[in-house]
Write an enzyme that holds these catalytic residues in place. Structure first.
Site, PDB file in Angstrom:
ATOM      1  CG  PHE B   8      -2.063   0.903   1.210  1.00  0.00           C
ATOM      2  CD1 PHE B   8      -2.975   0.881   0.169  1.00  0.00           C
ATOM      3  CD2 PHE B   8      -2.262   1.816   2.262  1.00  0.00           C
ATOM      4  CE1 PHE B   8      -4.058   1.753   0.151  1.00  0.00           C
ATOM      5  CE2 PHE B   8      -3.344   2.693   2.243  1.00  0.00           C
ATOM      6  CZ  PHE B   8      -4.248   2.655   1.189  1.00  0.00           C
ATOM      7  CB  THR B  88       6.133  -6.072  -1.507  1.00  0.00           C
ATOM      8  OG1 THR B  88       6.675  -7.125  -2.294  1.00  0.00           O
ATOM      9  CG2 THR B  88       4.864  -6.545  -0.810  1.00  0.00           C
ATOM     10  CE  LYS B 117      12.059  -3.094 -11.606  1.00  0.00           C
ATOM     11  NZ  LYS B 117      10.993  -2.163 -11.274  1.00  0.00           N
ATOM     12  CB  VAL B 144       8.593  -4.472 -18.768  1.00  0.00           C
ATOM     13  CG1 VAL B 144       9.479  -3.846 -19.845  1.00  0.00           C
ATOM     14  CG2 VAL B 144       9.322  -5.613 -18.081  1.00  0.00           C
ATOM     15  N   GLY B 199      11.411  13.570  -8.299  1.00  0.00           N
ATOM     16  CA  GLY B 199      10.829  12.301  -7.848  1.00  0.00           C
ATOM     17  C   GLY B 199      10.948  11.173  -8.858  1.00  0.00           C
ATOM     18  CD  GLU B 202      13.459   4.776  -5.901  1.00  0.00           C
ATOM     19  OE1 GLU B 202      13.386   4.892  -4.667  1.00  0.00           O
ATOM     20  OE2 GLU B 202      12.465   4.663  -6.635  1.00  0.00           O
ATOM     21  CG  ASP B 213      14.733  -0.245 -13.305  1.00  0.00           C
ATOM     22  OD1 ASP B 213      13.975  -0.910 -12.575  1.00  0.00           O
ATOM     23  OD2 ASP B 213      14.322   0.459 -14.258  1.00  0.00           O
ATOM     24  CE  LYS B 217      11.616  -1.269 -15.344  1.00  0.00           C
ATOM     25  NZ  LYS B 217      11.808   0.189 -15.370  1.00  0.00           N
ATOM     26  N   GLY B 309       5.468   5.606 -12.805  1.00  0.00           N
ATOM     27  CA  GLY B 309       4.410   6.458 -12.281  1.00  0.00           C
ATOM     28  C   GLY B 309       3.367   5.553 -11.652  1.00  0.00           C
TER      29      GLY B 309
HETATM   30  N1  LIG Z   1       6.296   3.496  -8.334  1.00  0.00           N
HETATM   31  C1  LIG Z   1       6.305   3.187  -9.636  1.00  0.00           C
HETATM   32  O1  LIG Z   1       6.138   4.059 -10.477  1.00  0.00           O
HETATM   33  C2  LIG Z   1       6.513   1.761 -10.077  1.00  0.00           C
HETATM   34  C3  LIG Z   1       6.480   1.459 -11.451  1.00  0.00           C
HETATM   35  C4  LIG Z   1       6.621   0.134 -11.863  1.00  0.00           C
HETATM   36  C5  LIG Z   1       6.804  -0.853 -10.911  1.00  0.00           C
HETATM   37  N2  LIG Z   1       6.878  -0.535  -9.611  1.00  0.00           N
HETATM   38  C6  LIG Z   1       7.088  -1.620  -8.640  1.00  0.00           C
HETATM   39  O2  LIG Z   1       5.905  -1.809  -7.876  1.00  0.00           O
HETATM   40  C7  LIG Z   1       6.228  -2.174  -6.540  1.00  0.00           C
HETATM   41  C8  LIG Z   1       5.608  -1.179  -5.588  1.00  0.00           C
HETATM   42  O3  LIG Z   1       6.165   0.104  -5.829  1.00  0.00           O
HETATM   43  P1  LIG Z   1       5.849   1.332  -4.883  1.00  0.00           P
HETATM   44  O4  LIG Z   1       6.424   2.539  -5.540  1.00  0.00           O
HETATM   45  O5  LIG Z   1       4.400   1.338  -4.549  1.00  0.00           O
HETATM   46  O6  LIG Z   1       6.712   0.939  -3.593  1.00  0.00           O
HETATM   47  P2  LIG Z   1       6.537   1.509  -2.107  1.00  0.00           P
HETATM   48  O7  LIG Z   1       5.921   2.871  -2.163  1.00  0.00           O
HETATM   49  O8  LIG Z   1       7.826   1.315  -1.433  1.00  0.00           O
HETATM   50  O9  LIG Z   1       5.452   0.536  -1.440  1.00  0.00           O
HETATM   51  C9  LIG Z   1       5.727  -0.764  -1.049  1.00  0.00           C
HETATM   52  C10 LIG Z   1       4.618  -1.291  -0.173  1.00  0.00           C
HETATM   53  O10 LIG Z   1       4.896  -2.659   0.161  1.00  0.00           O
HETATM   54  C11 LIG Z   1       4.686  -2.821   1.542  1.00  0.00           C
HETATM   55  N3  LIG Z   1       5.473  -3.924   2.081  1.00  0.00           N
HETATM   56  C12 LIG Z   1       6.813  -4.015   2.204  1.00  0.00           C
HETATM   57  N4  LIG Z   1       7.153  -5.176   2.766  1.00  0.00           N
HETATM   58  C13 LIG Z   1       5.999  -5.838   3.025  1.00  0.00           C
HETATM   59  C14 LIG Z   1       5.680  -7.068   3.646  1.00  0.00           C
HETATM   60  N5  LIG Z   1       6.626  -7.879   4.096  1.00  0.00           N
HETATM   61  N6  LIG Z   1       4.387  -7.418   3.752  1.00  0.00           N
HETATM   62  C15 LIG Z   1       3.414  -6.609   3.302  1.00  0.00           C
HETATM   63  N7  LIG Z   1       3.651  -5.423   2.704  1.00  0.00           N
HETATM   64  C16 LIG Z   1       4.925  -5.035   2.582  1.00  0.00           C
HETATM   65  C17 LIG Z   1       5.093  -1.503   2.162  1.00  0.00           C
HETATM   66  O11 LIG Z   1       4.545  -1.417   3.432  1.00  0.00           O
HETATM   67  P3  LIG Z   1       4.639  -0.069   4.351  1.00  0.00           P
HETATM   68  O12 LIG Z   1       3.550   0.793   3.806  1.00  0.00           O
HETATM   69  O13 LIG Z   1       4.352  -0.579   5.730  1.00  0.00           O
HETATM   70  O14 LIG Z   1       5.999   0.449   4.169  1.00  0.00           O
HETATM   71  C18 LIG Z   1       4.485  -0.540   1.151  1.00  0.00           C
HETATM   72  O15 LIG Z   1       3.128  -0.333   1.431  1.00  0.00           O
HETATM   73  C19 LIG Z   1       7.747  -2.207  -6.466  1.00  0.00           C
HETATM   74  O16 LIG Z   1       8.198  -3.512  -6.658  1.00  0.00           O
HETATM   75  C20 LIG Z   1       8.157  -1.312  -7.622  1.00  0.00           C
HETATM   76  O17 LIG Z   1       9.419  -1.651  -8.136  1.00  0.00           O
HETATM   77  C21 LIG Z   1       6.713   0.734  -9.165  1.00  0.00           C
END
Ligand SMILES: NC(=O)c1ccc[n+]([C@@H]2O[C@H](COP(=O)([O-])OP(=O)(O)OC[C@H]3O[C@@H](n4cnc5c(N)ncnc54)[C@H](OP(=O)(O)O)[C@@H]3O)[C@@H](O)[C@H]2O)c1
Lengths: 169, 334
Positions: B8, B88, B117, B144, B199, B202, B213, B217, B309
């Protein structure tokens, strides 16, 4: 006719020109206009017949379409095209290196990567100071793309060894 | 259709928001979506009858459905659930915690959609064959190019064809940096700083800038589209941190742009800075991603889109969920 990216061909085209001023320019203009890249011009004086002087122009084109467009445009000016001779197909690869390119002996780098049939068409360097890294571009040409690929493979190894950073086309 | 969301964060919230805000549109697709669990690292929101998404977005852990310490591993079997959505953080070393969640979901016979990924880079073949064995769908379109529907296109439209090679720009951050360096003569360090401020990158930009990264992919593309069994160690990787303004200038004089290109064919997997002709479809700017697939029968196909995004990623996840709903013949009860 599509060719691989960076590919090109070299042709020699023979014109019969009336031996008077301005004729050569008239023949060359369509070549430039349609993007042909002139490499060499030779007047074949020993083949002169009456007032007609044969002239051979060597130039590079991307493909046959471009060549035919040039031929048609030359003929449209009234100049007679006697023959077209394909010289060779050549391929080009641009490589840019960043690092201590000179301190790591650029001559050695180039000697090691060049094999028969590959040549350095151009080398351009940007140097800031002796301590700074320099950026060097080499334009390679070869009669086959395989030779360029194998040159690149060797160059990648040499780059690792000499800690050079490279990007290639 | 009942869903469990694991994660979340940016993506999980964006998906929750879309499910809530676009609920009516989804009903128009005859899709009745119910979310029975949403998990974070330290607990979860749980309601067997379906969570009130708007309230959860507003109140967070103050909401009455919050159960501290609740772990998805113990709830996947218990809650009404058709599809588990795994979002996650990416971990490319051992794929955890994602791998365990996905494995558990598939073992329980749940369909799975992920944007993560990590589990794919580490255990793609294992998870895909587990899904196969259990008769479950396991989709990962979002991993991807975010909303670029590359796997869906291949799965639905290119069954008869064969993909020969794939090339593209798979990381928005590096593309942003190179575009800024080339278009606005900004230095690498300044462009990176900007990307962080906006943003895109990272705080630790190593994964993006060093090409890891993009390589991850590329592994997913190789295994997912070309039926290979590749790992990160199979990719030759070169980052962009040593690109100089002079390199960009010298390239431009020859009609090229410097782009961070991922390339894949039967023999080679490579991520490296390349000189790309200015008129090539690969020269997209900004944070865009681009993927070209060269096929035996369909020729070359190019897809361009936002590579990341939360909203775009959540949209790809939702598209996978809808595909599953369709393949399952609409609504399957949990
Ligand atoms: N952001 C993007 O634009 C984007 C694009 C493509 C792919 N992705 C991929 O999508 C995934 C999520 O990205 P995000 O940006 O949403 O990451 P994020 O903001 O870091 O969110 C990760 C979530 O996973 C939860 N989490 C971590 N460990 C956990 C566990 N053991 N059990 C249950 N929940 C757990 C975290 O909990 P807490 O809330 O308690 O910290 C957080 O809510 C990643 O793998 C990322 O690489 C992201």
């Amino acid at each position: 006719m599509a060719r691989p990216e960076g590919g090109s061909m070299r042709v020699k085209i023979k014109f019969n020109l009336v031996d008077e001023p301005g004729q050569l320019l008239k023949a060359l203009r369509p070549i430039a206009e349609f993007g042909g890249n002139v490499r060499e011009i030779s007047h074949l004086r020993e083949e002169k017949r009456g007032n007609m002087l044969p002239v051979a122009v060597t130039f590079d084109v991307k493909d046959l379409d471009q060549l035919f467009r040039i031929r048609d445009a030359v003929e449209a000016t009234g100049i007679q095209v006697a023959s077209i001779e394909p010289l060779m197909e050549f391929h080009r690869k641009v490589v840019i290196m960043v690092g201590h390119v000179f301190a790591t002996n650029i001559k050695d780098t180039i000697d090691r990567v060049l094999e028969r049939g590959v040549m350095v068409r151009r080398l351009v360097a940007r140097i800031k100071s002796a301590e700074d890294v320099s950026t060097v571009k080499i334009v390679l040409e070869a009669d086959s793309s395989e030779k360029l690929e194998s040159t690149l493979r060797v160059l990648k190894k040499v780059a690792v060894e000499k800690n050079l950073f490279i990007a290639w086309s | 259709m009942n869903l469990i969301l694991i994660g979340f964060g940016n993506v999980g919230r964006a998906l929750t928001y879309i499910l809530w805000e676009k609920g009516d549109r989804l009903k128009g697709l005859k899709l009745n979506i119910n979310v029975t669990g949403i998990f974070k690292s330290d607990g979860g929101f749980i309601d067997h009858n379906g969570l009130k998404l708007g309230e959860i977005l507003e109140k967070g852990k103050q909401h009455q459905s919050w159960v501290p310490e609740a772990s998805p591993l113990s709830y996947i079997a218990e809650l009404p659930c058709d599809v588990v959505i795994e979002m996650t953080p990416t971990n490319v070393k051992n794929g955890e915690p994602g791998v365990s969640f996905i494995r558990k979901a598939l073992e329980e016979g749940k369909d799975v959609v992920t944007s993560n990924k990590g589990p794919l880079v580490v255990s793609m073949k294992e998870l895909l064959s587990l899904a196969d064995k259990k008769g479950c769908f396991f989709f990962y379109e979002a991993t991807v190019g975010a909303a670029i529907p590359i796997f869906t296109v291949a799965r639905e439209f290119l069954k008869h064809d064969r993909i020969l090679c794939i090339e593209g720009i798979l990381n928005g951050t590096t593309n942003y940096i190179l575009s800024r360096m080339s278009e606005d003569k900004v230095s690498f360090d300044d462009a990176l700083r900007e990307a962080q401020e906006m943003g895109y990158a990272e705080a630790d930009p190593t994964y993006d800038v060093e090409g890891i990264d993009a390589a991850c992919k590329l592994v997913i593309l190789a295994n997912g589209l070309m039926n290979m069994n590749k790992h990160l160690s199979d990719v030759e990787i070169e980052g962009i941190s040593r690109v100089t303004p002079e390199m960009i200038e010298l390239a431009e004089e020859e009609g090229y742009l410097v782009k961070h290109i991922a390339y894949l064919d039967e023999e080679k997997m490579e991520v490296a800075p390349r000189l790309v002709p200015k008129n090539s479809p690969l020269t997209v700017g900004g944070t865009f991603n681009v993927i070209t697939i060269n096929t035996e029968l369909s020729g070359s196909l190019t897809f361009i889109g936002k590579g990341a995004g939360p909203r775009e990623t959540a949209s790809a996840i939702l598209a996978d969920v809808i595909t599953i709903a369709n393949k399952r013949g609409g609504i399957k009860s949990g």
